[in-house]
Structures are given as C-alpha cells and as structure tokens.
Design a protein around this motif. Structure first.
Motif, PDB file in Angstrom:
ATOM      1  N   MET A   1       0.771  -1.086  -0.023  1.00 38.82           N
ATOM      2  CA  MET A   1      -0.079   0.008  -0.029  1.00 38.82           C
ATOM      3  C   MET A   1       0.875   1.299   0.002  1.00 38.82           C
ATOM      4  O   MET A   1       1.790   1.386   0.462  1.00 38.82           O
ATOM      5  CB  MET A   1      -1.012  -0.012   1.139  1.00 38.82           C
ATOM      6  N   LYS A   2       0.622   2.298  -0.829  1.00 36.87           N
ATOM      7  CA  LYS A   2       1.332   3.399  -0.872  1.00 36.87           C
ATOM      8  C   LYS A   2       0.719   4.384   0.035  1.00 36.87           C
ATOM      9  O   LYS A   2      -0.359   4.754   0.196  1.00 36.87           O
ATOM     10  CB  LYS A   2       1.196   4.108  -2.128  1.00 36.87           C
ATOM     11  N   VAL A   3       1.676   5.019   0.876  1.00 34.85           N
ATOM     12  CA  VAL A   3       1.289   6.212   1.707  1.00 34.85           C
ATOM     13  C   VAL A   3       1.848   7.479   1.525  1.00 34.85           C
ATOM     14  O   VAL A   3       3.134   7.431   1.204  1.00 34.85           O
ATOM     15  CB  VAL A   3       1.528   5.829   3.235  1.00 34.85           C
ATOM     16  N   LYS A   4       1.154   8.574   1.611  1.00 34.67           N
ATOM     17  CA  LYS A   4       1.782  10.018   0.991  1.00 34.67           C
ATOM     18  C   LYS A   4       2.111  10.601   2.496  1.00 34.67           C
ATOM     19  O   LYS A   4       1.059  10.767   3.090  1.00 34.67           O
ATOM     20  CB  LYS A   4       1.161  10.731   0.239  1.00 34.67           C
ATOM     21  N   ILE A   5       3.171  10.714   2.644  1.00 34.25           N
ATOM     22  CA  ILE A   5       3.631  11.725   3.997  1.00 34.25           C
ATOM     23  C   ILE A   5       4.420  12.916   3.706  1.00 34.25           C
ATOM     24  O   ILE A   5       5.440  12.587   2.943  1.00 34.25           O
ATOM     25  CB  ILE A   5       4.344  10.884   4.912  1.00 34.25           C
ATOM     26  N   THR A   6       3.821  14.149   3.784  1.00 36.80           N
ATOM     27  CA  THR A   6       4.289  15.526   3.114  1.00 36.80           C
ATOM     28  C   THR A   6       4.527  15.317   1.641  1.00 36.80           C
ATOM     29  O   THR A   6       3.544  15.247   0.940  1.00 36.80           O
ATOM     30  CB  THR A   6       5.631  16.013   3.767  1.00 36.80           C
ATOM     31  N   ASN A   7       5.924  15.322   1.226  1.00 35.09           N
ATOM     32  CA  ASN A   7       6.024  15.170  -0.241  1.00 35.09           C
ATOM     33  C   ASN A   7       6.569  13.795  -0.798  1.00 35.09           C
ATOM     34  O   ASN A   7       6.923  13.894  -1.658  1.00 35.09           O
ATOM     35  CB  ASN A   7       6.823  16.426  -0.733  1.00 35.09           C
ATOM     36  N   GLN A   8       6.732  12.945   0.090  1.00 29.94           N
ATOM     37  CA  GLN A   8       7.077  11.502  -0.117  1.00 29.94           C
ATOM     38  C   GLN A   8       6.071  10.563   0.005  1.00 29.94           C
ATOM     39  O   GLN A   8       5.082  10.596   0.467  1.00 29.94           O
ATOM     40  CB  GLN A   8       8.120  11.018   1.227  1.00 29.94           C
ATOM     41  N   ILE A   9       6.232   9.550  -1.242  1.00 30.10           N
ATOM     42  CA  ILE A   9       5.126   8.468  -1.019  1.00 30.10           C
ATOM     43  C   ILE A   9       6.024   7.273  -0.883  1.00 30.10           C
ATOM     44  O   ILE A   9       7.154   6.965  -0.976  1.00 30.10           O
ATOM     45  CB  ILE A   9       4.963   8.557  -2.523  1.00 30.10           C
ATOM     46  N   LEU A  10       5.739   6.563   0.249  1.00 33.09           N
ATOM     47  CA  LEU A  10       6.268   5.349   1.005  1.00 33.09           C
ATOM     48  C   LEU A  10       5.581   4.169   0.670  1.00 33.09           C
ATOM     49  O   LEU A  10       4.198   4.353   0.693  1.00 33.09           O
ATOM     50  CB  LEU A  10       6.714   5.741   2.501  1.00 33.09           C
ATOM     51  N   ASP A  11       5.940   2.937   0.852  1.00 42.19           N
ATOM     52  CA  ASP A  11       5.330   1.597   1.040  1.00 42.19           C
ATOM     53  C   ASP A  11       5.096   1.567   2.411  1.00 42.19           C
ATOM     54  O   ASP A  11       5.774   1.593   3.521  1.00 42.19           O
ATOM     55  CB  ASP A  11       6.370   0.712   0.585  1.00 42.19           C
ATOM     56  N   ALA A  12       3.924   1.030   2.793  1.00 42.90           N
ATOM     57  CA  ALA A  12       3.365   0.554   4.125  1.00 42.90           C
ATOM     58  C   ALA A  12       2.735  -0.869   4.091  1.00 42.90           C
ATOM     59  O   ALA A  12       2.163  -1.170   3.050  1.00 42.90           O
ATOM     60  CB  ALA A  12       2.401   1.640   4.580  1.00 42.90           C
ATOM     61  N   TYR A  13       2.969  -1.563   5.102  1.00 42.36           N
ATOM     62  CA  TYR A  13       2.652  -3.116   5.145  1.00 42.36           C
ATOM     63  C   TYR A  13       1.855  -3.109   6.223  1.00 42.36           C
ATOM     64  O   TYR A  13       2.273  -2.642   7.221  1.00 42.36           O
ATOM     65  CB  TYR A  13       3.776  -3.890   4.982  1.00 42.36           C
TER      66      TYR A  13
END
Length: 125
Positions: free
Chosen positions: A1-13
């Motif tokens: 799942m993709k998570v957007k935190i401020t200007n970053q897109i990170l992977d979350a599990y």
C-alpha cells in the motif's frame, strides 16, 4: 500500500494479519486497525446498523515485492500478472442502489406517516 507523507510516497505494510471491513448499505471501507474501523464515519453515522468484519489476510512475500518492483521499474506491469489483469472487472452498483439507501434512511418515517393516515382514515369512516 502506498502512503503519502508530506511530499514523499512510501510503502506501508500491515502489521496484523487481519483487515477490518466496515460495511453498511452496500458501502465498504477497509481498515488495518479495529480502533480506526470503529472511529470511521461510516460506522459512527450508522451506529448499530453498520457491521465490522475481521478478515484474515496473508502478507505478500519478499520475492513477490521484489518482482513487482522490477516490473514497475521496467514499465511492463502487464507481464507481471497477465492472468489476473485480464479477468478483473470493475464493481458495478445495482440499478436500484440509491432507492434502497433512501428507503433505509426514511423507511421508519414513511411507516409512521402511513399508519397515522390509516388511523385517521379508519376513525373518519
């Protein structure tokens, strides 16, 4: 799942092996935590009517994650899972979905208005 935190897109599990589904009147929302499921607007607005279902899930393996990342990098995602992408169909709502929602929201009021009308009609007869 993709998570957007401020200007970053990170992977979350998910950390649990369960997903919680909140459903009411054809609408469904999924949460990874029971607390988030009970705090959702769909559950709070329809308290007592909405249901929460605990669904067991199996986390994706590290090999599948690496394969997916490679195919995304090469830009050929259709080669990643051709069997699944050809069989996917979009979810369609039924023809009378909006009428069912309206009737569930206003059904009790209509019942009382009809029963008062019937009572007045019987008394005036």
């Amino acid at each position: 799942m993709k998570v957007k935190i401020t200007n970053q897109i990170l992977d979350a599990y998910p950390v649990e092996n369960y997903v919680y589904e909140v459903s009411y009147c054809g609408k469904k929302e999924f949460y990874q935590d029971l607390w988030d499921a009970t705090e959702s607007s769909l559950y709070e607005d329809n308290l007592g009517k909405a249901t929460i279902t605990k669904i067991p899930v199996r986390p994706i393996s590290e090999k599948r994650i690496q394969d997916r990342l490679l195919f995304q990098k090469w830009g050929v995602m259709e080669l990643y899972s051709p069997v699944f992408t050809t069989n996917l169909k979009p979810l369609k709502q039924s023809k009378f979905y909006q009428q069912r929602v309206w009737l569930r929201q206003h059904g009790v009021l209509l019942f009382w208005l009809f029963s008062i009308f019937l009572l007045v009609w019987l008394l005036c007869k």
